[in-house]
Design a protein around this motif. Structure first.
Motif, PDB file in Angstrom:
ATOM      1  N   GLU A 124       9.099 -33.162 -12.894  1.00 21.79           N
ATOM      2  CA  GLU A 124       8.422 -32.466 -11.805  1.00 21.79           C
ATOM      3  C   GLU A 124       7.274 -33.306 -11.245  1.00 21.79           C
ATOM      4  O   GLU A 124       6.700 -32.966 -10.211  1.00 21.79           O
ATOM      5  N   HIS A 125       6.935 -34.395 -11.949  1.00 19.56           N
ATOM      6  CA  HIS A 125       5.808 -35.242 -11.541  1.00 19.56           C
ATOM      7  C   HIS A 125       6.215 -36.709 -11.658  1.00 19.56           C
ATOM      8  O   HIS A 125       6.568 -37.181 -12.730  1.00 19.56           O
ATOM      9  N   HIS A 126       6.160 -37.422 -10.547  1.00 21.77           N
ATOM     10  CA  HIS A 126       6.534 -38.834 -10.491  1.00 21.77           C
ATOM     11  C   HIS A 126       5.319 -39.668 -10.100  1.00 21.77           C
ATOM     12  O   HIS A 126       4.447 -39.201  -9.358  1.00 21.77           O
ATOM     13  N   ILE A 127       5.284 -40.905 -10.594  1.00 22.70           N
ATOM     14  CA  ILE A 127       4.201 -41.827 -10.252  1.00 22.70           C
ATOM     15  C   ILE A 127       4.783 -43.071  -9.604  1.00 22.70           C
ATOM     16  O   ILE A 127       5.678 -43.717 -10.166  1.00 22.70           O
ATOM     17  N   TYR A 128       4.275 -43.396  -8.420  1.00 23.74           N
ATOM     18  CA  TYR A 128       4.609 -44.655  -7.751  1.00 23.74           C
ATOM     19  C   TYR A 128       3.376 -45.541  -7.865  1.00 23.74           C
ATOM     20  O   TYR A 128       2.299 -45.181  -7.385  1.00 23.74           O
ATOM     21  N   ILE A 129       3.507 -46.707  -8.499  1.00 22.46           N
ATOM     22  CA  ILE A 129       2.357 -47.585  -8.723  1.00 22.46           C
ATOM     23  C   ILE A 129       2.581 -48.945  -8.073  1.00 22.46           C
ATOM     24  O   ILE A 129       3.688 -49.485  -8.078  1.00 22.46           O
ATOM     25  N   ASP A 130       1.532 -49.466  -7.476  1.00 22.22           N
ATOM     26  CA  ASP A 130       1.514 -50.839  -6.963  1.00 22.22           C
ATOM     27  C   ASP A 130       0.069 -51.306  -7.013  1.00 22.22           C
ATOM     28  O   ASP A 130      -0.837 -50.506  -7.255  1.00 22.22           O
ATOM     29  N   ASP A 131      -0.159 -52.604  -6.793  1.00 22.16           N
ATOM     30  CA  ASP A 131      -1.529 -53.082  -6.947  1.00 22.16           C
ATOM     31  C   ASP A 131      -2.404 -52.795  -5.728  1.00 22.16           C
ATOM     32  O   ASP A 131      -3.568 -52.428  -5.861  1.00 22.16           O
ATOM     33  N   PHE A 132      -1.842 -52.920  -4.510  1.00 20.64           N
ATOM     34  CA  PHE A 132      -2.657 -52.701  -3.321  1.00 20.64           C
ATOM     35  C   PHE A 132      -1.760 -52.319  -2.155  1.00 20.64           C
ATOM     36  O   PHE A 132      -0.621 -52.749  -2.074  1.00 20.64           O
ATOM     37  N   LEU A 133      -2.304 -51.498  -1.240  1.00 20.31           N
ATOM     38  CA  LEU A 133      -1.550 -51.063  -0.073  1.00 20.31           C
ATOM     39  C   LEU A 133      -2.150 -51.716   1.171  1.00 20.31           C
ATOM     40  O   LEU A 133      -3.348 -51.594   1.430  1.00 20.31           O
ATOM     41  N   PHE A 134      -1.302 -52.401   1.914  1.00 15.99           N
ATOM     42  CA  PHE A 134      -1.738 -53.101   3.116  1.00 15.99           C
ATOM     43  C   PHE A 134      -1.329 -52.289   4.359  1.00 15.99           C
ATOM     44  O   PHE A 134      -2.011 -51.369   4.741  1.00 15.99           O
ATOM     45  N   SER A 135      -0.196 -52.606   4.963  1.00 17.12           N
ATOM     46  CA  SER A 135       0.262 -51.839   6.126  1.00 17.12           C
ATOM     47  C   SER A 135       0.911 -50.525   5.719  1.00 17.12           C
ATOM     48  O   SER A 135       0.969 -49.578   6.503  1.00 17.12           O
ATOM     49  N   GLY A 136       1.438 -50.458   4.487  1.00 16.50           N
ATOM     50  CA  GLY A 136       2.136 -49.266   4.017  1.00 16.50           C
ATOM     51  C   GLY A 136       3.630 -49.298   4.263  1.00 16.50           C
ATOM     52  O   GLY A 136       4.367 -48.416   3.795  1.00 16.50           O
ATOM     53  N   ASN A 137       4.114 -50.326   4.953  1.00 24.72           N
ATOM     54  CA  ASN A 137       5.538 -50.366   5.317  1.00 24.72           C
ATOM     55  C   ASN A 137       6.462 -50.424   4.107  1.00 24.72           C
ATOM     56  O   ASN A 137       7.509 -49.773   4.086  1.00 24.72           O
ATOM     57  N   ARG A 138       6.089 -51.206   3.095  1.00 26.58           N
ATOM     58  CA  ARG A 138       6.967 -51.332   1.934  1.00 26.58           C
ATOM     59  C   ARG A 138       7.036 -50.022   1.163  1.00 26.58           C
ATOM     60  O   ARG A 138       8.129 -49.597   0.748  1.00 26.58           O
ATOM     61  N   LEU A 139       5.905 -49.369   0.975  1.00 30.47           N
ATOM     62  CA  LEU A 139       5.907 -48.099   0.257  1.00 30.47           C
ATOM     63  C   LEU A 139       6.772 -47.068   0.986  1.00 30.47           C
ATOM     64  O   LEU A 139       7.553 -46.343   0.374  1.00 30.47           O
ATOM     65  N   ILE A 140       6.627 -46.999   2.294  1.00 32.61           N
ATOM     66  CA  ILE A 140       7.409 -46.044   3.076  1.00 32.61           C
ATOM     67  C   ILE A 140       8.897 -46.347   2.972  1.00 32.61           C
ATOM     68  O   ILE A 140       9.723 -45.441   2.811  1.00 32.61           O
ATOM     69  N   SER A 141       9.258 -47.618   3.035  1.00 27.84           N
ATOM     70  CA  SER A 141      10.669 -48.001   2.908  1.00 27.84           C
ATOM     71  C   SER A 141      11.227 -47.606   1.547  1.00 27.84           C
ATOM     72  O   SER A 141      12.325 -47.040   1.446  1.00 27.84           O
ATOM     73  N   ASP A 142      10.476 -47.879   0.484  1.00 27.82           N
ATOM     74  CA  ASP A 142      10.909 -47.518  -0.872  1.00 27.82           C
ATOM     75  C   ASP A 142      11.047 -46.009  -1.016  1.00 27.82           C
ATOM     76  O   ASP A 142      12.043 -45.501  -1.541  1.00 27.82           O
ATOM     77  N   MET A 143      10.035 -45.283  -0.564  1.00 25.48           N
ATOM     78  CA  MET A 143      10.021 -43.844  -0.752  1.00 25.48           C
ATOM     79  C   MET A 143      11.046 -43.130   0.133  1.00 25.48           C
ATOM     80  O   MET A 143      11.606 -42.106  -0.257  1.00 25.48           O
ATOM     81  N   ARG A 144      11.308 -43.675   1.310  1.00 29.48           N
ATOM     82  CA  ARG A 144      12.322 -43.063   2.172  1.00 29.48           C
ATOM     83  C   ARG A 144      13.683 -43.035   1.470  1.00 29.48           C
ATOM     84  O   ARG A 144      14.376 -42.009   1.472  1.00 29.48           O
ATOM     85  N   LYS A 145      14.055 -44.150   0.871  1.00 30.05           N
ATOM     86  CA  LYS A 145      15.331 -44.224   0.162  1.00 30.05           C
ATOM     87  C   LYS A 145      15.331 -43.302  -1.052  1.00 30.05           C
ATOM     88  O   LYS A 145      16.300 -42.572  -1.315  1.00 30.05           O
ATOM     89  N   TRP A 146      14.216 -43.302  -1.804  1.00 28.30           N
ATOM     90  CA  TRP A 146      14.134 -42.478  -3.013  1.00 28.30           C
ATOM     91  C   TRP A 146      14.166 -40.981  -2.667  1.00 28.30           C
ATOM     92  O   TRP A 146      14.869 -40.201  -3.307  1.00 28.30           O
ATOM     93  N   ILE A 147      13.420 -40.606  -1.646  1.00 29.57           N
ATOM     94  CA  ILE A 147      13.372 -39.198  -1.252  1.00 29.57           C
ATOM     95  C   ILE A 147      14.749 -38.710  -0.802  1.00 29.57           C
ATOM     96  O   ILE A 147      15.191 -37.621  -1.175  1.00 29.57           O
ATOM     97  N   SER A 148      15.427 -39.509  -0.027  1.00 32.05           N
ATOM     98  CA  SER A 148      16.718 -39.070   0.497  1.00 32.05           C
ATOM     99  C   SER A 148      17.825 -39.086  -0.551  1.00 32.05           C
ATOM    100  O   SER A 148      18.726 -38.244  -0.524  1.00 32.05           O
ATOM    101  N   GLU A 149      17.747 -40.010  -1.517  1.00 29.78           N
ATOM    102  CA  GLU A 149      18.859 -40.187  -2.453  1.00 29.78           C
ATOM    103  C   GLU A 149      18.604 -39.677  -3.865  1.00 29.78           C
ATOM    104  O   GLU A 149      19.538 -39.249  -4.543  1.00 29.78           O
ATOM    105  N   SER A 150      17.359 -39.702  -4.332  1.00 27.96           N
ATOM    106  CA  SER A 150      17.110 -39.451  -5.753  1.00 27.96           C
ATOM    107  C   SER A 150      16.109 -38.353  -6.068  1.00 27.96           C
ATOM    108  O   SER A 150      16.163 -37.760  -7.148  1.00 27.96           O
ATOM    109  N   ALA A 151      15.173 -38.113  -5.187  1.00 29.00           N
ATOM    110  CA  ALA A 151      14.102 -37.156  -5.489  1.00 29.00           C
ATOM    111  C   ALA A 151      14.648 -35.743  -5.658  1.00 29.00           C
ATOM    112  O   ALA A 151      15.575 -35.341  -4.965  1.00 29.00           O
ATOM    113  N   PRO A 152      14.081 -34.983  -6.599  1.00 26.12           N
ATOM    114  CA  PRO A 152      14.495 -33.578  -6.751  1.00 26.12           C
ATOM    115  C   PRO A 152      14.081 -32.763  -5.528  1.00 26.12           C
ATOM    116  O   PRO A 152      13.275 -33.210  -4.700  1.00 26.12           O
ATOM    117  N   ALA A 153      14.613 -31.578  -5.425  1.00 22.81           N
ATOM    118  CA  ALA A 153      14.314 -30.722  -4.274  1.00 22.81           C
ATOM    119  C   ALA A 153      12.844 -30.340  -4.216  1.00 22.81           C
ATOM    120  O   ALA A 153      12.298 -30.085  -3.149  1.00 22.81           O
TER     121      ALA A 153
END
Length: 336
Positions: A124-153
């Motif tokens: 019920e609780h997930h952690i996404y970790i990285d060292d620093f956020l710049f433009s945010g594009n990579r995080l959004i790309s990663d999370m878009r795929k995870w949300i659509s394919e793997s994340a629970p409802a």
């Protein structure tokens, strides 16, 4: 000059675990000698300054992870049970940096509580970790795929970074909510970082920014003037206000930015058809001089940083664009 060179070498000594050789004083000297002679001292002074403030060494990151694992504010009053029910996201599409950080975090959890958190598991609780956020594009790309394919409802996601740029975190917060709604999933998000490592790169606060943001006077430099003429949209310039800045020194900032901009334009001139996101002051999808990041990591020098820091590969011949500039902190890849 020798003291500054020695200091810079001392800060970056653990970079990439010496994958690119010994980053000693000779290495720093070879890098600085590529700049115009009148700019070299300022470049050394300010590079030494920002590295001491914004270089994320392995020890610094480990201390951050250790503090996170034992923080009651983050993990509640029952940290062992908390970490035993967490799932760590190892979902980055490109590179293996997240795998390294997830391993560091999980090892610290085990060291403190004798349990190992799930990785890409059901929770019920997930952690996404990285060292620093710049433009945010990579995080959004990663999370878009995870949300659509793997994340629970329905779940909660903690996004954990040592720090971020304010423009990037605003974009991420807005986009992740939108992506979750588009996928008809009830996902809540909370964002965690060190409070003193939240840096400003927003247009509305450009005069107090913590990124390379040149003043209008750079347009008087011939190479910069030509670069500006090539842009579809003219850049917005910073106006000096004399206020103290936690990244740059007030009296040297303008010359430093101009020196790094001149070097970046020179590097772009080595390429026949550079990618449109490659800008003198760092990769950016928007028109202008570039992102201008002032953050560095022991794992890699971000491509959002000015090209003069990381462009080049001395294994290439001088006929190749990569062989025409010697980097201070060479990147492991040249991907976007």
């Amino acid at each position: 000059m020798e003291i500054l060179i020695r200091s810079i070498s001392g800060v970056i000594k653990d970079y990439r675990d010496r994958e690119f050789g010994l980053l000693d004083e000779e290495h720093v000297l070879r890098w600085i000698n590529q700049f115009d002679s009148e700019d070299r001292i300022v470049v050394l002074e300010e590079t030494n300054r920002i590295l001491k403030k914004n270089y994320i060494s392995k020890d610094v990151f480990l201390a951050f992870v250790s503090g996170l694992v034992t923080s009651e504010k983050f993990s509640s009053n029952s940290p062992r049970a908390f970490w035993n029910n967490i799932s760590l996201c190892n979902i980055q599409i490109n590179g293996n940096s997240q795998s390294e950080l997830v391993e560091l975090l999980n090892n610290e959890v085990y060291r403190n509580y004798g349990v190992r958190s799930l990785i890409n598991g059901h929770s019920e609780h997930h952690i996404y970790i990285d060292d620093f956020l710049f433009s945010g594009n990579r995080l959004i790309s990663d999370m878009r795929k995870w949300i659509s394919e793997s994340a629970p409802a329905q779940c909660h996601v903690s996004v954990v970074m040592m720090g971020w740029y304010q423009g990037g975190i605003y974009y991420v917060q807005k986009q992740l909510k939108k992506i979750a709604l588009e996928n008809k999933k009830n996902i809540t998000f909370k964002y965690w970082s060190k409070e003193d490592f939240r840096l400003d790169n927003r247009l509305m606060t450009k005069n107090d920014s913590h990124v390379f943001w040149p003043e209008a006077s750079v347009a008087e430099i011939p190479s910069v003037s030509s670069f500006i003429d090539s842009l579809n949209t003219k850049p917005k310039f910073r106006v000096a206000n004399g206020k103290k800045n936690k990244v740059f020194s007030v009296d040297r900032r303008s010359q430093y930015e101009a020196a790094m901009l001149k070097a970046g334009i020179k590097i772009l001139g080595f390429c026949d058809n550079p990618n449109i996101v490659v800008k003198p002051l760092g990769y950016n999808r928007f028109d202008g001089f570039g992102f201008g990041s002032t953050v560095f990591s022991y794992r890699n020098c971000p491509n959002n940083n000015p090209l003069a820091f990381w462009w080049g590969d001395p294994t290439y011949s001088s006929a190749h664009p990569f062989g025409k500039w010697y980097p201070l902190m060479q990147r492991s890849t040249y991907g976007n």
